[in-house]
Design a protein around this motif. Structure first.
Motif, PDB file in Angstrom:
ATOM      1  N   TYR A  97       0.857  -1.181   0.000  1.00 53.53           N
ATOM      2  CA  TYR A  97       0.000   0.000   0.000  1.00 53.53           C
ATOM      3  C   TYR A  97       0.895   1.232   0.000  1.00 53.53           C
ATOM      4  O   TYR A  97       2.075   1.155   0.339  1.00 53.53           O
ATOM      5  CB  TYR A  97      -0.902   0.002   1.238  1.00 53.53           C
ATOM      6  CG  TYR A  97      -1.752  -1.241   1.328  1.00 53.53           C
ATOM      7  CD1 TYR A  97      -2.991  -1.296   0.704  1.00 53.53           C
ATOM      8  CD2 TYR A  97      -1.291  -2.365   2.001  1.00 53.53           C
ATOM      9  CE1 TYR A  97      -3.763  -2.444   0.764  1.00 53.53           C
ATOM     10  CE2 TYR A  97      -2.066  -3.522   2.058  1.00 53.53           C
ATOM     11  CZ  TYR A  97      -3.295  -3.549   1.438  1.00 53.53           C
ATOM     12  OH  TYR A  97      -4.050  -4.686   1.482  1.00 53.53           O
ATOM     13  N   PHE A  99       0.952   5.868   0.406  1.00 53.55           N
ATOM     14  CA  PHE A  99       0.318   7.179   0.483  1.00 53.55           C
ATOM     15  C   PHE A  99       1.344   8.239   0.157  1.00 53.55           C
ATOM     16  O   PHE A  99       2.544   8.020   0.211  1.00 53.55           O
ATOM     17  CB  PHE A  99      -0.405   7.426   1.812  1.00 53.55           C
ATOM     18  CG  PHE A  99       0.484   7.729   2.985  1.00 53.55           C
ATOM     19  CD1 PHE A  99       0.869   6.755   3.869  1.00 53.55           C
ATOM     20  CD2 PHE A  99       0.920   9.027   3.206  1.00 53.55           C
ATOM     21  CE1 PHE A  99       1.679   7.053   4.950  1.00 53.55           C
ATOM     22  CE2 PHE A  99       1.730   9.335   4.287  1.00 53.55           C
ATOM     23  CZ  PHE A  99       2.102   8.340   5.160  1.00 53.55           C
ATOM     24  N   THR A 100       0.836   9.408  -0.215  1.00 54.85           N
ATOM     25  CA  THR A 100       1.677  10.536  -0.587  1.00 54.85           C
ATOM     26  C   THR A 100       1.344  11.709   0.332  1.00 54.85           C
ATOM     27  O   THR A 100       0.277  11.732   0.936  1.00 54.85           O
ATOM     28  CB  THR A 100       1.429  10.947  -2.050  1.00 54.85           C
ATOM     29  OG1 THR A 100       0.066  11.320  -2.193  1.00 54.85           O
ATOM     30  CG2 THR A 100       1.768   9.811  -3.007  1.00 54.85           C
ATOM     31  N   GLN A 103      -1.998  13.273  -0.679  1.00 56.41           N
ATOM     32  CA  GLN A 103      -3.176  12.406  -0.677  1.00 56.41           C
ATOM     33  C   GLN A 103      -2.957  11.364   0.403  1.00 56.41           C
ATOM     34  O   GLN A 103      -2.426  10.303   0.151  1.00 56.41           O
ATOM     35  CB  GLN A 103      -3.348  11.751  -2.045  1.00 56.41           C
ATOM     36  CG  GLN A 103      -4.577  10.913  -2.161  1.00 56.41           C
ATOM     37  CD  GLN A 103      -4.720  10.342  -3.566  1.00 56.41           C
ATOM     38  OE1 GLN A 103      -3.991  10.680  -4.475  1.00 56.41           O
ATOM     39  NE2 GLN A 103      -5.673   9.477  -3.742  1.00 56.41           N
ATOM     40  N   LEU A 104      -3.370  11.667   1.606  1.00 52.30           N
ATOM     41  CA  LEU A 104      -3.028  10.824   2.754  1.00 52.30           C
ATOM     42  C   LEU A 104      -3.866   9.555   2.861  1.00 52.30           C
ATOM     43  O   LEU A 104      -3.691   8.787   3.781  1.00 52.30           O
ATOM     44  CB  LEU A 104      -3.123  11.630   4.038  1.00 52.30           C
ATOM     45  CG  LEU A 104      -2.083  12.736   4.156  1.00 52.30           C
ATOM     46  CD1 LEU A 104      -2.284  13.530   5.434  1.00 52.30           C
ATOM     47  CD2 LEU A 104      -0.676  12.177   4.107  1.00 52.30           C
ATOM     48  N   LYS A 105      -4.761   9.335   1.915  1.00 54.21           N
ATOM     49  CA  LYS A 105      -5.545   8.103   1.910  1.00 54.21           C
ATOM     50  C   LYS A 105      -4.643   6.957   1.469  1.00 54.21           C
ATOM     51  O   LYS A 105      -3.992   7.031   0.430  1.00 54.21           O
ATOM     52  CB  LYS A 105      -6.726   8.250   0.949  1.00 54.21           C
ATOM     53  CG  LYS A 105      -7.556   7.024   0.807  1.00 54.21           C
ATOM     54  CD  LYS A 105      -8.647   7.237  -0.218  1.00 54.21           C
ATOM     55  CE  LYS A 105      -9.315   5.919  -0.509  1.00 54.21           C
ATOM     56  NZ  LYS A 105     -10.114   5.978  -1.721  1.00 54.21           N
ATOM     57  N   ILE A 106      -4.597   5.891   2.249  1.00 54.52           N
ATOM     58  CA  ILE A 106      -3.755   4.755   1.886  1.00 54.52           C
ATOM     59  C   ILE A 106      -4.428   3.996   0.747  1.00 54.52           C
ATOM     60  O   ILE A 106      -5.632   3.804   0.738  1.00 54.52           O
ATOM     61  CB  ILE A 106      -3.462   3.857   3.106  1.00 54.52           C
ATOM     62  CG1 ILE A 106      -2.318   2.928   2.800  1.00 54.52           C
ATOM     63  CG2 ILE A 106      -4.688   3.109   3.557  1.00 54.52           C
ATOM     64  CD1 ILE A 106      -1.589   2.420   4.003  1.00 54.52           C
ATOM     65  N   MET A 107      -3.616   3.634  -0.245  1.00 54.57           N
ATOM     66  CA  MET A 107      -4.135   2.980  -1.442  1.00 54.57           C
ATOM     67  C   MET A 107      -3.298   1.755  -1.777  1.00 54.57           C
ATOM     68  O   MET A 107      -2.136   1.661  -1.386  1.00 54.57           O
ATOM     69  CB  MET A 107      -4.095   3.968  -2.620  1.00 54.57           C
ATOM     70  CG  MET A 107      -4.910   5.221  -2.378  1.00 54.57           C
ATOM     71  SD  MET A 107      -4.780   6.398  -3.732  1.00 54.57           S
ATOM     72  CE  MET A 107      -5.763   5.557  -4.972  1.00 54.57           C
ATOM     73  N   TYR A 109      -0.875  -0.462  -3.799  1.00 57.42           N
ATOM     74  CA  TYR A 109       0.293  -0.094  -4.590  1.00 57.42           C
ATOM     75  C   TYR A 109       0.203  -0.768  -5.956  1.00 57.42           C
ATOM     76  O   TYR A 109       0.789  -1.821  -6.205  1.00 57.42           O
ATOM     77  CB  TYR A 109       1.571  -0.501  -3.844  1.00 57.42           C
ATOM     78  CG  TYR A 109       2.850  -0.039  -4.494  1.00 57.42           C
ATOM     79  CD1 TYR A 109       3.137   1.304  -4.625  1.00 57.42           C
ATOM     80  CD2 TYR A 109       3.772  -0.957  -4.968  1.00 57.42           C
ATOM     81  CE1 TYR A 109       4.323   1.728  -5.219  1.00 57.42           C
ATOM     82  CE2 TYR A 109       4.959  -0.550  -5.556  1.00 57.42           C
ATOM     83  CZ  TYR A 109       5.224   0.794  -5.672  1.00 57.42           C
ATOM     84  OH  TYR A 109       6.398   1.207  -6.269  1.00 57.42           O
ATOM     85  N   THR A 117      -2.931   8.963  -8.716  1.00 64.56           N
ATOM     86  CA  THR A 117      -2.403   9.793  -7.635  1.00 64.56           C
ATOM     87  C   THR A 117      -1.489  10.893  -8.154  1.00 64.56           C
ATOM     88  O   THR A 117      -1.533  12.018  -7.679  1.00 64.56           O
ATOM     89  CB  THR A 117      -1.654   8.919  -6.609  1.00 64.56           C
ATOM     90  OG1 THR A 117      -2.569   7.985  -6.050  1.00 64.56           O
ATOM     91  CG2 THR A 117      -1.054   9.761  -5.502  1.00 64.56           C
TER      92      THR A 117
END
Length: 159
Positions: A97, A99-100, A103-107, A109, A117
């Motif tokens: 997973y 995050f940036t 965009q702090l929502k974990i996504m 990978y 993103t």
């Protein structure tokens, strides 16, 4: 004349000199998380012992009732976490997973999530060209680091 609190803040900032803001935020978050486990007044020796005995603790967060996230790798633009579950891994696939900072929502990978993103950023064209010939999960065989992160490390933060 400055107060004792201001003097402590100055000493802390001297230690942070030259670091990026996201690294400082991470350190502050880790400090806040660790302080939950200690009583006042803070004793340095207790903190030091805790850090030495649980080095992975500061890089792990609960994913759910079945496991944890561990920091796998990071650069200025992105942090990649690996999910460690209590359930056996039947498919042999890493659960990754990211995050940036923006965009702090974990996504998950995945190539598609990375494209969405970074869409609209100065890295969009470079990322799309990179993903035409590589996948985000490709690792450098020598360093075992994601080659995507090696590419991002070569990019300037400000276009």
């Amino acid at each position: 004349m400055i107060t004792q609190e201001e003097a402590v803040v100055q000493k802390v900032f001297k230690q942070l000199d030259g670091m990026s803001k996201i690294e400082v935020y991470d350190i502050l978050f880790k400090i806040e998380s660790m302080l939950l486990d200690f009583k006042s007044p803070i004793r340095y020796e207790e903190l030091k012992e805790s850090l030495e005995s649980t080095s992975r603790k500061i890089n792990a967060d609960a994913a759910d009732n079945f496991g944890h996230f561990y920091l796998e790798d990071q650069c200025e633009y992105i942090k990649i976490y690996k999910a460690k579950t209590l359930l056996p891994d039947f498919f042999g696939k890493e659960l990754l997973y990211f995050f940036t900072p923006w965009q702090l929502k974990i996504m998950d990978y995945t190539d598609e999530n990375l494209k969405s993103t970074f869409e609209g950023t100065h890295l969009e064209d470079v990322l799309n060209r990179f993903l035409e010939t590589h996948t985000a999960q490709t690792r450098n065989p020598v360093t075992n680091r994601f080659i995507f992160l090696e590419l991002l490390d070569q990019m300037d933060l400000n276009p």
